[in-house]
Design an enzyme around this catalytic site. Structure first.
Site, short mmCIF file in Angstrom:
data_model
loop_
_atom_site.label_atom_id
_atom_site.label_comp_id
_atom_site.label_asym_id
_atom_site.label_seq_id
_atom_site.Cartn_x
_atom_site.Cartn_y
_atom_site.Cartn_z
CG LEU A 156 -1.77 1.25 1.42
CD1 LEU A 156 -2.77 1.41 0.27
CD2 LEU A 156 -2.51 1.23 2.76
NE ARG A 214 -4.26 0.93 11.69
CZ ARG A 214 -4.95 1.56 10.76
NH1 ARG A 214 -6.27 1.62 10.82
NH2 ARG A 214 -4.33 2.13 9.78
CD GLU A 251 -0.59 -2.67 10.10
OE1 GLU A 251 -1.78 -2.35 9.92
OE2 GLU A 251 -0.03 -3.57 9.46
N GLY A 252 -0.43 2.91 10.61
CA GLY A 252 -0.91 4.19 11.10
C GLY A 252 -0.02 4.69 12.21
C1 LIG Z 1 9.34 -1.87 9.28
C2 LIG Z 1 8.18 -1.35 8.48
C3 LIG Z 1 7.37 -2.24 7.80
C4 LIG Z 1 6.31 -1.78 7.02
N1 LIG Z 1 5.54 -2.68 6.33
C5 LIG Z 1 4.59 -2.20 5.45
C6 LIG Z 1 3.86 -3.11 4.62
O1 LIG Z 1 4.03 -4.33 4.69
N2 LIG Z 1 2.99 -2.60 3.73
C7 LIG Z 1 2.75 -1.24 3.61
O2 LIG Z 1 1.96 -0.86 2.79
N3 LIG Z 1 3.43 -0.37 4.39
C8 LIG Z 1 4.34 -0.81 5.31
N4 LIG Z 1 5.03 0.09 6.10
C9 LIG Z 1 4.83 1.51 5.90
C10 LIG Z 1 4.11 2.24 7.04
O3 LIG Z 1 2.76 1.90 7.08
C11 LIG Z 1 4.33 3.73 6.85
O4 LIG Z 1 5.68 3.97 7.15
C12 LIG Z 1 3.45 4.59 7.72
O5 LIG Z 1 2.13 4.58 7.25
C13 LIG Z 1 3.93 6.03 7.80
O6 LIG Z 1 4.16 6.54 6.54
P1 LIG Z 1 5.53 7.32 6.20
O7 LIG Z 1 6.65 6.53 6.68
O8 LIG Z 1 5.48 7.70 4.79
O9 LIG Z 1 5.46 8.62 7.12
P2 LIG Z 1 4.78 10.00 6.74
O10 LIG Z 1 3.37 9.79 6.34
O11 LIG Z 1 5.66 10.76 5.81
O12 LIG Z 1 4.78 10.71 8.15
C14 LIG Z 1 5.97 11.32 8.70
C15 LIG Z 1 5.62 11.94 10.03
O13 LIG Z 1 4.65 12.96 9.86
C16 LIG Z 1 3.53 12.73 10.66
N5 LIG Z 1 2.34 13.23 9.97
C17 LIG Z 1 1.92 12.92 8.72
N6 LIG Z 1 0.79 13.58 8.43
C18 LIG Z 1 0.47 14.30 9.54
C19 LIG Z 1 -0.61 15.18 9.90
N7 LIG Z 1 -1.62 15.42 9.05
N8 LIG Z 1 -0.62 15.71 11.10
C20 LIG Z 1 0.38 15.45 11.98
N9 LIG Z 1 1.40 14.64 11.73
C21 LIG Z 1 1.45 14.08 10.51
C22 LIG Z 1 3.50 11.24 10.84
O14 LIG Z 1 2.72 10.88 11.95
C23 LIG Z 1 4.97 10.96 11.00
O15 LIG Z 1 5.35 11.24 12.33
C24 LIG Z 1 6.06 -0.37 6.94
C25 LIG Z 1 6.87 0.50 7.66
C26 LIG Z 1 7.91 0.04 8.43
C27 LIG Z 1 8.75 1.01 9.19
#
Ligand SMILES: Cc1cc2nc3c(=O)[nH]c(=O)nc-3n(C[C@H](O)[C@H](O)[C@H](O)COP(=O)(O)OP(=O)(O)OC[C@H]3O[C@@H](n4cnc5c(N)ncnc54)[C@H](O)[C@@H]3O)c2cc1C
Lengths: 390, 266
Positions: free
Chosen positions: A137, A249, A369-370
Site C-alpha cells: 500500500l 492493527r 499501521e498508522g
Molecule cells: C518496518 C516497516 C514495515 C512496514 N511494512 C509495510 C507493509 O508491509 N505494507 C505497507 O503498505 N506499508 C508498510 N510500512 C509503511 C508504514 O505503514 C508507513 O511507514 C506509515 O504509514 C507512515 O508513513 P511514512 O513513513 O510515509 O510517514 P509519513 O506519512 O511521511 O509521516 C511522517 C511523520 O509525519 C507525521 N504526519 C503525517 N501527516 C500528519 C498530519 N496530518 N498531522 C500530523 N502529523 C502528521 C507522521 O505521523 C509521521 O510522524 C512499513 C513501515 C515500516 C517502518
C-alpha cells in the site's frame, strides 16, 4: 519470609479472564516461540534476516490466517488471534509482523475481497505457509496519506498493466504473491501479483536499525501485465486496504504488549539477581517504582486489548476503538522497553538481552499501521467532530 | 490399531508443592495442575504409531486416553485430545482420593476392560508427582498382558511390538505379542504441542466419565483407607543455602579436592 514473586500479568489474575481454548492457543504459541524463535533470534537480528522457512513452522501450528474461516484456516476467535500475536511478539516483533502481514493483510484481503477462485487458488497454501504473501500500500511519497498513491493500473484489452513503486513492504523480497493496491478509473483496487511476473522486482531495504529480523522491501512495478482475473472484485475504494489494516492493527494492540512483557520479565529477573552496593537492585525503591509503574501499564494495556478483542468477537469493534488500543499499547510498550533497558545497565544495550531489540522494534510498531500521530488525530476527531488531518 | 494411553493429572512441578494438612496426601487444591509431562511422551508415541498405520481390514485406528483423577483431571484429557487423541475416559469418584498405586492400577485395569482390551496400552515411565513408576507393571499384571517397559523406541509390525530399552552399558531390543503394555521414557520422542486445528477439533471429541460403580470396583478396595502405605508426617525442605565460591589463586584445585572430601564425595 519473603513471598514468592508473581509475574507482571499474574498479579491481576488475568489468566482467569481467558477461556481454556484461548489459554491453549497461548501455550502452543509460547512453545513455538521457545523452540523455534528464542534460540535463533539474536542471530537473525544481527544478520538482518527472517528465514522464509519459518512460514512452514507457523503454518503447521495454524497461525497463518488463524482468525479466518475455511480454506485451511483454523477459524479462531479474535481474542485467540490477539494472544497469538502477543506471544509471538514476546519472541520478536519480526515474527509477529510476518504473521500479521500474511494473515491479516495479504490473506484477509483475498478472503474479504477476493473471488471464489482466488480464494481457492491462494488461501489454503498461504495458510500452510507454502506460499508467502505481502501487502503493498505505502509508497515512497505516500504513507500516512495513501489516497495520494501514484501506482496505476490501466486496462489493455482484457489485461491489466501496473506501473508504480511501493515502499516499506514487509516480506516483499520473500513473497510469492503481492497484494498491490493501485489507482484505476474506478477508484483504488487490489491486484494479486505473482512475484515472478515479468516487470516485478523487489529490493530489500538495507540498513534498518529497527525490525531487523524482518524483511522489508521496495516493490517496483514496470509494465506488470496481469490477466483480468488478477483484480480483487469486491472493492474499488480505499476501504479495501483500510479494512485489512484494521485487522492487522488489532493484532498489534495485543502484540506490542508481548514485547513489553518480555522486557519486564527480563528486567524483573535481572533486578532480583544483579547486586549493586551489596544488594539486589530490585530491592531499591527507585527500581521498584519503575517495576510497579511498568506493571500497571502492562496490565491496563492488556485489559484494554482484551476488551477490544471481546468487542471484535461480538462484531461490535469500531475502527476508532482500534486506534485507541494501537496508540496506547504501542506507546506504553515502547516506554516499558526503554525503562527496562535502564534496569539492565550496560547489559541492556546488547543483543544478549532482548530489551533494546524490543525497544528498537517498537519504533516501527509506533509508525506502521498508522503512526501514533494519525491515531491521535482519529481520536481527536472522534472527540471534537473536527478533522485535523489536512 | 486401537491404543489406550493412561495419563495423569498432576500438580505443576513449577509450583510450590506441599501436602495437605488434613490427610497428608499431595495438596492438589492449592496449586495449578496439568497433564504429567512424562505422559506427553506416551501420547506422542501413540499418535505416531496410528499415523503410520492402516489396519489390514482398513479399519480406522483409535487412540483413547484414560485418566483416574478429580474433576480438574479433565484438563489432562482435554490436552491429550488437543494433541490428537480421538476419545477420552475419565474415572472420577470421591472414594478414589488418596488411592495408592495398587488401587490406581485396579481402577485403570477395570476401565480398560470396559473400554475393551486394545492392541496396545501405553503409559509414561512414571508420574511427575508420585514418581514411583510401578503402575505400568501392576496394570499389565492385572490385565494379563505382556509388559515391555521403559521404551526409548517403539514399533509395531503385524501382531508384534518391538521396543528398544537403553541401559547404561547396552541397549536391549525386546519384542512382545499384541496385545501388550508398553511404558515409554522421555527419550522416545519430542511431544508435539496442540495445533490450532487440534484445539478446535478437541471440542467435538467424546469424553466419558465413569464412577467406581460403573466399573464394578468396590470402593473399599481403593482410596486412602485401602492404601498399603501412609505418609505419617512431612516437613518442608530447608531453604537452599548460598553456594560457596572458590576463587582460584593458584591452589583452586586443592581447595576443590578438600571440599569434595569434606562432603564425602571422594
Ligand atoms: C518496518 C516497516 C514495515 C512496514 N511494512 C509495510 C507493509 O508491509 N505494507 C505497507 O503498505 N506499508 C508498510 N510500512 C509503511 C508504514 O505503514 C508507513 O511507514 C506509515 O504509514 C507512515 O508513513 P511514512 O513513513 O510515509 O510517514 P509519513 O506519512 O511521511 O509521516 C511522517 C511523520 O509525519 C507525521 N504526519 C503525517 N501527516 C500528519 C498530519 N496530518 N498531522 C500530523 N502529523 C502528521 C507522521 O505521523 C509521521 O510522524 C512499513 C513501515 C515500516 C517502518
Amino acid at each position: 519470609m519473603t513471598p514468592v514473586p508473581v509475574g507482571p500479568l499474574e498479579l491481576l489474575g488475568i489468566d482467569h479472564l481467558l477461556s481454556d481454548e484461548e489459554r491453549a492457543v497461548q501455550q502452543s504459541v509460547r512453545r513455538l516461540v521457545d523452540d523455534s524463535i528464542r534460540p535463533r533470534i539474536a542471530q537473525w537480528y544481527e544478520d538482518g534476516t527472517f528465514p522464509a522457512e519459518m512460514a512452514l513452522t507457523f503454518g503447521r501450528l495454524g497461525l497463518l490466517g488463524m482468525h479466518l474461516e475455511g480454506y485451511g484456516c483454523a477459524g479462531m476467535s479474535a481474542v485467540a488471534y490477539g494472544l497469538a500475536c502477543l506471544e509471538l511478539e514476546a519472541g520478536d516483533t519480526g515474527a509477529r509482523s510476518f504473521v500479521s502481514v500474511q494473515g491479516s493483510l495479504a490473506m484477509f484481503a483475498i478472503h474479504r475481497w477476493g473471488s471464489q477462485e482466488q480464494k481457492q487458488q491462494w488461501l489454503p497454501r498461504m495458510a500452510a505457509g507454502e506460499l508467502i504473501g505481502c501487502f503493498g500500500l505505502t509508497e515512497p511519497d505516500f504513507g500516512s496519506d495513501p489516497a495520494g498513491m501514484r501506482t496505476r493500473a490501466r486496462r489493455d484489452g482484457q489485461d491489466w498493466v501496473l506501473d508504480g513503486t511501493k515502499m516499506w513492504i514487509t516480506n516483499g523480497s520473500i513473497a510469492d504473491v503481492a497484494v498491490v493496491w493501485a489507482g484505476t478509473d474506478a477508484g483504488i483496487q487490489g491486484f494479486l501479483v505473482p512475484t515472478d511476473n515479468p516487470g516485478f522486482t523487489a529490493n530489500k531495504i538495507p540498513g534498518k536499525l529497527s525490525l531487523r529480523a524482518s524483511v522489508t522491501s521496495e516493490l517496483v512495478l514496470e509494465g506488470v501485465r496481469l490477466p483480468a482475473d488478477a483484480v480483487l472484485p469486491g472493492i474499488q475504494s480505499l476501504r479495501g486496504p483500510l479494512s485489512c489494516l484494521d485487522e492487522a492493527r488489532f493484532g498489534i494492540v495485543f502484540g506490542a504488549l508481548g514485547a513489553a512483557r518480555d522486557c519486564l520479565e527480563i528486567a524483573l529477573d535481572y533486578s532480583r539477581s544483579r547486586e549493586v552496593f551489596n544488594r539486589p537492585i530490585g530491592g531499591y525503591q527507585l527500581t521498584q517504582q519503575k517495576l510497579a509503574d511498568m506493571t500497571l501499564e502492562l496490565q491496563k494495556g492488556f485489559l484494554l486489548a482484551l476488551h477490544l478483542g471481546r468487542l471484535k468477537d461480538a462484531g461490535r469493534l469500531e475502527p476508532r476503538q482500534i486506534s485507541l488500543g494501537k496508540l496506547n499499547n504501542a506507546r506504553e510498550a515502547m516506554a516499558i522497553a526503554r525503562q527496562c533497558r535502564t534496569i539492565l545497565g550496560a547489559n541492556g544495550i546488547t543483543l544478549e538481552y532482548s530489551v533494546l531489540r524490543h525497544a528498537n522494534n517498537l519504533e516501527s510498531v509506533l509508525t506502521y499501521e498508522g503512526t501514533a500521530e494519525m491515531h491521535t488525530l482519529v481520536i481527536g476527531q472522534a472527540l471534537t467532530g473536527l478533522s485535523a488531518f489536512s | 490399531m486401537n491404543i489406550v494411553i493412561c495419563i495423569k493429572y498432576v500438580p505443576d512441578a513449577q509450583a510450590d508443592l506441599t501436602f495437605s494438612e488434613s490427610d497428608n496426601t499431595t495438596d492438589r487444591l492449592g496449586v495449578e495442575g496439568l497433564l504429567s509431562e512424562l505422559d506427553e511422551y506416551a501420547i506422542e508415541a501413540g499418535l505416531k504409531l496410528v499415523e503410520g498405520a492402516v489396519g489390514p481390514d482398513g479399519a480406522a485406528s483409535t487412540v483413547t486416553v484414560l485418566t483416574v483423577g478429580p474433576d480438574r483431571a479433565a484438563d489432562a484429557i482435554k490436552k491429550a485430545l488437543q494433541m490428537g487423541a480421538n476419545a477420552g475416559v475419565h474415572v472420577n469418584d470421591e472414594a478414589i482420593h488418596g488411592s495408592d498405586a495398587v488401587a490406581t492400577s485396579l481402577i485403570l485395569a477395570q476401565a480398560i476392560k470396559k473400554i475393551g482390551i486394545p492392541d496396545l496400552v501405553l503409559t509414561g515411565m512414571a508420574s511427575t508427582d508420585g514418581a514411583m513408576g510401578v503402575v505400568p507393571a501392576m496394570l499389565a499384571e492385572r490385565l494379563g498382558l505382556p509388559q515391555v517397559t521403559l521404551a526409548s523406541e517403539v514399533t509395531v509390525e503385524g501382531e508384534t511390538v518391538t521396543i528398544r530399552r537403553d541401559g547404561d552399558l547396552a541397549s536391549e531390543t525386546i519384542t512382545a505379542s499384541l496385545p501388550a503394555l508398553v511404558s515409554v521414557t522421555d527419550q522416545i520422542n519430542e511431544p508435539r504441542y496442540p495445533s490450532f486445528k487440534g484445539i478446535m477439533a478437541a471440542k467435538k471429541k467424546p469424553v466419558e466419565t465413569w464412577s467406581l460403580a460403573d466399573l464394578g470396583v468396590d470402593a473399599a478396595l481403593v482410596g486412602l483407607g485401602a492404601a498399603w502405605t501412609t505418609v505419617e508426617s512431612f516437613a518442608k525442605r530447608p531453604p537452599r543455602v548460598k553456594g560457596q565460591i572458590v576463587t582460584d589463586e593458584g591452589e583452586g584445585g586443592t581447595r576443590l579436592a578438600e571440599f569434595l572430601t569434606a562432603q564425602k564425595f571422594a
